[in-house]
Design a protein around this motif. Structure first.
Motif, PDB file in Angstrom:
ATOM      1  N   VAL A  79      75.332  71.762 -43.042  1.00 30.03           N
ATOM      2  CA  VAL A  79      74.846  71.971 -41.691  1.00 30.03           C
ATOM      3  C   VAL A  79      76.135  71.293 -40.738  1.00 30.03           C
ATOM      4  O   VAL A  79      76.668  70.127 -41.197  1.00 30.03           O
ATOM      5  CB  VAL A  79      73.822  71.168 -41.344  1.00 30.03           C
ATOM      6  CG1 VAL A  79      73.421  71.072 -39.834  1.00 30.03           C
ATOM      7  CG2 VAL A  79      72.423  71.396 -41.893  1.00 30.03           C
ATOM      8  N   ARG A  80      76.625  72.173 -40.073  1.00 32.09           N
ATOM      9  CA  ARG A  80      77.833  71.877 -39.139  1.00 32.09           C
ATOM     10  C   ARG A  80      77.525  71.757 -37.674  1.00 32.09           C
ATOM     11  O   ARG A  80      76.860  72.746 -37.208  1.00 32.09           O
ATOM     12  CB  ARG A  80      78.969  72.676 -39.476  1.00 32.09           C
ATOM     13  CG  ARG A  80      79.524  72.506 -40.928  1.00 32.09           C
ATOM     14  CD  ARG A  80      80.663  71.788 -41.084  1.00 32.09           C
ATOM     15  NE  ARG A  80      81.154  71.761 -42.703  1.00 32.09           N
ATOM     16  CZ  ARG A  80      81.915  72.573 -43.111  1.00 32.09           C
ATOM     17  NH1 ARG A  80      82.471  73.438 -42.631  1.00 32.09           N
ATOM     18  NH2 ARG A  80      82.164  72.282 -44.328  1.00 32.09           N
ATOM     19  N   PRO A  81      77.982  71.189 -37.039  1.00 29.20           N
ATOM     20  CA  PRO A  81      78.041  71.173 -35.383  1.00 29.20           C
ATOM     21  C   PRO A  81      78.191  72.518 -34.818  1.00 29.20           C
ATOM     22  O   PRO A  81      79.525  72.846 -35.324  1.00 29.20           O
ATOM     23  CB  PRO A  81      78.664  70.009 -34.822  1.00 29.20           C
ATOM     24  CG  PRO A  81      78.612  69.054 -35.909  1.00 29.20           C
ATOM     25  CD  PRO A  81      78.784  69.719 -37.186  1.00 29.20           C
ATOM     26  N   GLY A  82      77.612  73.135 -34.168  1.00 28.44           N
ATOM     27  CA  GLY A  82      78.024  74.526 -33.489  1.00 28.44           C
ATOM     28  C   GLY A  82      77.309  75.698 -34.150  1.00 28.44           C
ATOM     29  O   GLY A  82      77.460  76.719 -33.911  1.00 28.44           O
ATOM     30  N   MET A  83      76.684  75.401 -35.214  1.00 26.88           N
ATOM     31  CA  MET A  83      75.800  76.413 -36.072  1.00 26.88           C
ATOM     32  C   MET A  83      74.501  76.966 -35.319  1.00 26.88           C
ATOM     33  O   MET A  83      74.012  75.830 -34.280  1.00 26.88           O
ATOM     34  CB  MET A  83      75.480  76.121 -37.378  1.00 26.88           C
ATOM     35  CG  MET A  83      76.640  76.001 -38.176  1.00 26.88           C
ATOM     36  SD  MET A  83      76.097  75.235 -39.866  1.00 26.88           S
ATOM     37  CE  MET A  83      75.415  76.820 -40.671  1.00 26.88           C
ATOM     38  N   THR A  84      74.229  78.047 -35.238  1.00 28.11           N
ATOM     39  CA  THR A  84      73.207  78.440 -34.307  1.00 28.11           C
ATOM     40  C   THR A  84      71.813  78.416 -35.290  1.00 28.11           C
ATOM     41  O   THR A  84      71.742  77.980 -36.500  1.00 28.11           O
ATOM     42  CB  THR A  84      73.147  79.865 -33.936  1.00 28.11           C
ATOM     43  OG1 THR A  84      73.286  80.712 -35.306  1.00 28.11           O
ATOM     44  CG2 THR A  84      74.624  80.231 -33.426  1.00 28.11           C
ATOM     45  N   ARG A  85      70.643  78.540 -34.761  1.00 28.51           N
ATOM     46  CA  ARG A  85      69.380  78.445 -35.345  1.00 28.51           C
ATOM     47  C   ARG A  85      69.091  79.604 -36.280  1.00 28.51           C
ATOM     48  O   ARG A  85      68.810  79.486 -37.396  1.00 28.51           O
ATOM     49  CB  ARG A  85      68.324  78.559 -34.303  1.00 28.51           C
ATOM     50  CG  ARG A  85      68.027  77.543 -33.337  1.00 28.51           C
ATOM     51  CD  ARG A  85      66.833  77.809 -32.502  1.00 28.51           C
ATOM     52  NE  ARG A  85      66.774  76.682 -31.547  1.00 28.51           N
ATOM     53  CZ  ARG A  85      65.789  76.714 -30.494  1.00 28.51           C
ATOM     54  NH1 ARG A  85      64.926  77.374 -30.600  1.00 28.51           N
ATOM     55  NH2 ARG A  85      65.809  75.823 -29.791  1.00 28.51           N
ATOM     56  N   ASP A  86      69.794  80.876 -36.098  1.00 25.21           N
ATOM     57  CA  ASP A  86      69.864  81.892 -36.904  1.00 25.21           C
ATOM     58  C   ASP A  86      70.568  81.578 -38.304  1.00 25.21           C
ATOM     59  O   ASP A  86      70.126  81.952 -39.526  1.00 25.21           O
ATOM     60  CB  ASP A  86      70.484  83.071 -36.398  1.00 25.21           C
ATOM     61  CG  ASP A  86      69.618  83.620 -35.470  1.00 25.21           C
ATOM     62  OD1 ASP A  86      68.324  83.626 -35.527  1.00 25.21           O
ATOM     63  OD2 ASP A  86      70.168  84.457 -34.537  1.00 25.21           O
ATOM     64  N   ASP A  87      71.586  80.814 -38.062  1.00 22.52           N
ATOM     65  CA  ASP A  87      72.648  80.041 -39.150  1.00 22.52           C
ATOM     66  C   ASP A  87      71.684  79.435 -40.099  1.00 22.52           C
ATOM     67  O   ASP A  87      71.701  79.433 -41.518  1.00 22.52           O
ATOM     68  CB  ASP A  87      73.851  79.642 -38.939  1.00 22.52           C
ATOM     69  CG  ASP A  87      74.920  80.548 -38.136  1.00 22.52           C
ATOM     70  OD1 ASP A  87      74.742  81.705 -38.245  1.00 22.52           O
ATOM     71  OD2 ASP A  87      75.725  79.855 -37.228  1.00 22.52           O
ATOM     72  N   CYS A 107      77.319  79.225 -28.794  1.00 25.89           N
ATOM     73  CA  CYS A 107      77.439  77.784 -28.978  1.00 25.89           C
ATOM     74  C   CYS A 107      78.674  77.453 -28.510  1.00 25.89           C
ATOM     75  O   CYS A 107      79.425  76.260 -28.749  1.00 25.89           O
ATOM     76  CB  CYS A 107      77.042  77.464 -30.287  1.00 25.89           C
ATOM     77  SG  CYS A 107      75.480  77.652 -30.865  1.00 25.89           S
ATOM     78  N   GLY A 108      79.571  78.347 -27.769  1.00 20.87           N
ATOM     79  CA  GLY A 108      80.737  78.111 -27.269  1.00 20.87           C
ATOM     80  C   GLY A 108      81.893  78.166 -28.636  1.00 20.87           C
ATOM     81  O   GLY A 108      82.925  77.643 -28.444  1.00 20.87           O
ATOM     82  N   ASN A 109      81.487  79.041 -29.372  1.00 26.12           N
ATOM     83  CA  ASN A 109      82.475  79.025 -30.396  1.00 26.12           C
ATOM     84  C   ASN A 109      82.902  77.621 -31.255  1.00 26.12           C
ATOM     85  O   ASN A 109      84.271  77.672 -31.417  1.00 26.12           O
ATOM     86  CB  ASN A 109      83.771  80.021 -30.167  1.00 26.12           C
ATOM     87  CG  ASN A 109      83.001  81.393 -29.963  1.00 26.12           C
ATOM     88  OD1 ASN A 109      82.208  81.706 -30.388  1.00 26.12           O
ATOM     89  ND2 ASN A 109      83.985  82.175 -29.256  1.00 26.12           N
ATOM     90  N   ARG A 110      82.227  76.712 -31.254  1.00 24.05           N
ATOM     91  CA  ARG A 110      82.479  75.460 -31.774  1.00 24.05           C
ATOM     92  C   ARG A 110      83.007  75.380 -33.184  1.00 24.05           C
ATOM     93  O   ARG A 110      83.628  74.616 -33.645  1.00 24.05           O
ATOM     94  CB  ARG A 110      81.634  74.474 -31.382  1.00 24.05           C
ATOM     95  CG  ARG A 110      81.410  74.281 -29.862  1.00 24.05           C
ATOM     96  CD  ARG A 110      80.403  72.958 -29.686  1.00 24.05           C
ATOM     97  NE  ARG A 110      79.204  73.545 -29.277  1.00 24.05           N
ATOM     98  CZ  ARG A 110      77.951  72.971 -29.177  1.00 24.05           C
ATOM     99  NH1 ARG A 110      77.933  71.444 -29.493  1.00 24.05           N
ATOM    100  NH2 ARG A 110      77.070  73.606 -28.967  1.00 24.05           N
ATOM    101  N   ILE A 111      82.417  76.628 -34.106  1.00 21.73           N
ATOM    102  CA  ILE A 111      82.758  76.593 -35.344  1.00 21.73           C
ATOM    103  C   ILE A 111      83.391  77.855 -35.474  1.00 21.73           C
ATOM    104  O   ILE A 111      83.176  79.029 -35.066  1.00 21.73           O
ATOM    105  CB  ILE A 111      81.812  76.164 -36.072  1.00 21.73           C
ATOM    106  CG1 ILE A 111      82.029  76.088 -37.554  1.00 21.73           C
ATOM    107  CG2 ILE A 111      80.614  77.214 -35.769  1.00 21.73           C
ATOM    108  CD1 ILE A 111      80.671  75.630 -38.369  1.00 21.73           C
ATOM    109  N   THR A 112      84.592  77.957 -36.621  1.00 20.21           N
ATOM    110  CA  THR A 112      85.268  79.312 -36.694  1.00 20.21           C
ATOM    111  C   THR A 112      84.354  80.117 -37.748  1.00 20.21           C
ATOM    112  O   THR A 112      83.288  79.437 -38.358  1.00 20.21           O
ATOM    113  CB  THR A 112      86.590  78.799 -37.519  1.00 20.21           C
ATOM    114  OG1 THR A 112      86.426  78.154 -38.819  1.00 20.21           O
ATOM    115  CG2 THR A 112      87.419  78.071 -36.326  1.00 20.21           C
TER     116      THR A 112
END
Length: 162
Positions: free
Chosen positions: A110-118, A92-97
């Motif tokens: 839910v935060r932008p940049g999280m993956t489906r697995d998250d 996801c382009g490492n949009r979230i630390t």
């Protein structure tokens, strides 16, 4: 009488102090490489018997540590800049630390940049999944009739608000 025999057997077993020792061979080859083994050394290596003693657990005896050799401290060199050759990419382009992702997972946010697995590890399998133009939507419904919809982009990452 039986109690006396059982007590004497227990006293005999407890009074015997077993010594756990092993014979270890220290093998060194022509290049100076060391190998420790219990089977013996090859013919082309020099062998020396190294004794290893394991202290009895909870015996109260101190186990000596290896003696450290004093090293010469080299002169400090000027700090060099760090060059990152490769970095981990979550897709996801490492949009979230990592810490923000971990906090969101714990707080069930839910935060932008999280993956489906998250999202699936936080909320479980979705009740319904819809897909349009390579973009997916997960829909979760609770017992009170509330619905949560999470939209993903074509890479499988949570979309942010636009």
């Amino acid at each position: 009488m039986n109690k006396l025999i059982a007590a004497s057997c227990c006293a005999l077993l407890l009074s015997a102090t077993p010594i756990f020792a092993a014979s270890i061979y220290r093998c060194s080859d022509a290049a100076g490489n060391l190998t420790f083994t219990r089977q013996g050394c090859p013919i082309d290596q020099t062998a020396r018997l190294q004794e290893a003693v394991n202290a009895t657990p909870s015996s109260g005896k101190a186990v000596p540590l290896a003696k450290s050799s004093k090293r010469k401290t080299p002169k400090r060199q000027p700090a060099r800049s760090l060059t990152v050759v490769g970095a981990q990419d979550d897709g996801c382009g490492n949009r979230i630390t990592g810490s923000a992702r971990r906090d969101a997972l714990i707080k069930q946010q839910v935060r932008p940049g999280m993956t489906r697995d998250d999202i699936e590890s936080t909320f479980g399998k979705p009740d319904t999944v819809t897909s349009r133009n390579g973009r997916a939507q997960y829909r979760y419904s609770d017992d009170k009739g509330r619905t949560r919809t999470i939209s993903f982009d074509e890479h499988g990452c949570v979309q942010g608000k636009r």
